[in-house]
Motif scaffolding. Structure first.
Motif, PDB file in Angstrom:
ATOM      1  N   SER A   7       0.924  -1.492  -0.096  1.00  0.00           N
ATOM      2  CA  SER A   7      -0.223  -0.071  -0.369  1.00  0.00           C
ATOM      3  C   SER A   7       0.448   1.173   0.149  1.00  0.00           C
ATOM      4  O   SER A   7       2.402   1.321   0.055  1.00  0.00           O
ATOM      5  CB  SER A   7      -0.549  -0.386   1.044  1.00  0.00           C
ATOM      6  N   GLY A  61      -3.258   0.925  -3.636  1.00  0.00           N
ATOM      7  CA  GLY A  61      -3.376  -0.713  -3.082  1.00  0.00           C
ATOM      8  C   GLY A  61      -2.523  -0.912  -3.868  1.00  0.00           C
ATOM      9  O   GLY A  61      -2.843  -0.245  -5.376  1.00  0.00           O
ATOM     10  N   VAL A  93     -11.324  -6.966  -1.805  1.00  0.00           N
ATOM     11  CA  VAL A  93     -11.698  -5.333  -2.595  1.00  0.00           C
ATOM     12  C   VAL A  93     -12.570  -5.611  -3.434  1.00  0.00           C
ATOM     13  O   VAL A  93     -12.527  -6.166  -4.862  1.00  0.00           O
ATOM     14  CB  VAL A  93      -9.677  -5.603  -3.565  1.00  0.00           C
ATOM     15  N   ARG A 117      -7.933   2.241  -2.647  1.00  0.00           N
ATOM     16  CA  ARG A 117      -9.332   1.963  -1.336  1.00  0.00           C
ATOM     17  C   ARG A 117      -9.628   2.757  -0.173  1.00  0.00           C
ATOM     18  O   ARG A 117     -10.331   2.272   0.315  1.00  0.00           O
ATOM     19  CB  ARG A 117      -7.266   1.689   0.039  1.00  0.00           C
ATOM     20  N   ASP A 128      -7.845  -5.913   3.581  1.00  0.00           N
ATOM     21  CA  ASP A 128      -6.966  -6.498   2.240  1.00  0.00           C
ATOM     22  C   ASP A 128      -5.087  -6.000   1.866  1.00  0.00           C
ATOM     23  O   ASP A 128      -4.544  -6.597   0.900  1.00  0.00           O
ATOM     24  CB  ASP A 128      -8.072  -5.030   0.797  1.00  0.00           C
TER      25      ASP A 128
END
Length: 351
Positions: A7, A61, A93, A117, A128
């Motif tokens: 991330s 993400g 997701v 995200r 996630d």
């Protein structure tokens, strides 16, 4: 099939990386909710939606999915897109923007997924970044789609490894070679020392062995980070003697660089998964015991640890058959698409 999860805080550099047509021969094989006119338009689409949740720090993400080279003939763009979308769905997701970009610059098939995200309703996506969940899902998908599972470290091309990964495999191979003639921890320590590798035993407050650390070229790794067969218990079993180190024999490493790292094992057994087994900080009730490679003896109880879990970026490995890991380990393939060094940050725009 392997998933690597990350991330970040900027879409521009990552989009340029994922959709790098010139250097990666990239091809976007699926997308949702973004303007595909250009990388700038893709970035603008992501950024606009991310602003609806300004409190979310890491709104970017990034997931890479890698497959075994043996699966290449069956992995059409459509099938890879279907697998990637199914993976995203099972990871939670959903209801958000994404692009799925296939790279063609390596022998093994792989895709990079860039997603927001912040979902379409302005809510933050959670769950996630769960590596255990990811490992389970990749194993399920590997089975369901008839993909290739891993066959261990033996097929890894050592010549292609660099940095930490090369050192891990150097330790791995050295330990296996030394075990042919060693029947005790002391003998193993001595044998490894001749190969430039330090070995120390982690003890709890009672002086009982609970883990093992290997050090090479100023880098230290817990046994399980090298391989599951290289925890203290497993090594003792392989040598035919489950040993206990008492407080009378406990001494700490003389490697100041290791001590300065300030990492310490928590109170769980070294056979537990890495994200539960290693923590930052020192633990006054625990010590690193055993003879150091320099042969010096110092009192126990320094609270020194020597390894920290690599939860996101998994080791580089040369392409080989494998699959099923969510965070990268001995079943990984070398995806050099990720940062080749720390100076390259895909979440920053390239200049």
């Amino acid at each position: 099939m392997i998933a690597k999860i990350r991330s970040g805080q900027g879409f521009a550099g990552l989009v340029d990386y994922a959709n790098d047509i010139k250097n990666k021969n990239a091809d976007i094989i699926a997308s949702e909710g973004v303007d595909l006119t250009s990388n700038k338009s893709i970035t603008a689409s992501f950024s606009l939606q991310a602003k609806s949740r300004p409190s979310l720090k890491n709104f970017v993400g990034h997931i890479s999915l890698s497959f075994a080279p043996e699966d290449t003939p069956k992995l059409s763009d459509r099938l890879m897109a279907d697998i990637a979308k199914e993976y995203l769905c099972r990871m939670g997701v959903v209801n958000t923007q994404y692009i799925i970009s296939r790279h063609h610059d390596k022998p093994h098939p792989h895709v990079h997924i860039v997603y927001n995200r912040v979902n379409n309703d302005g809510n933050a996506i959670s769950g996630d970044q769960n590596f255990r969940k990811s490992a389970r899902i990749t194993q399920e998908l590997t089975l369901e789609y008839g993909l290739t599972f891993g066959k261990g470290k033996k097929k890894v091309n050592r010549d292609r490894l660099k940095g930490r990964d090369a050192i891990k495999y150097r330790i791995h191979d050295a330990v296996n070679e030394a075990l042919k003639d060693c029947r005790s921890m002391e003998a193993l320590r001595t044998a490894l020392a001749t190969r430039g590798i330090g070995m120390n035993i982690i003890c709890n407050a009672d002086g009982k062995a609970k883990g093992i650390v290997f050090t090479c070229e100023s880098l230290s790794f817990a046994g399980y980070q090298i391989d599951r067969s290289m925890t203290y218990t497993k090594l003792s079993q392989r040598m035919g003697t489950v040993q206990e180190i008492t407080g009378n024999t406990a001494i700490s490493t003389s490697d100041d660089r290791t001590e300065q790292q300030g990492f310490a094992f928590d109170r769980k057994h070294s056979d537990t998964p890495m994200e539960e087994n290693v923590s930052r900080g020192t633990a006054a009730s625990e010590s690193l015991c055993g003879t150091d490679t320099a042969g010096g003896n110092v009192p126990a109880g320094n609270g020194i640890g020597a390894a920290v879990a690599e939860l996101i970026i998994q080791p580089h490995m040369a392409p080989t058959s494998g699959g099923g890991s969510g965070s990268g380990n001995d079943r990984d393939w070398n995806d050099e698409d990720k940062d080749k060094n720390k100076k390259q940050n895909p979440y920053r725009r390239r200049r």
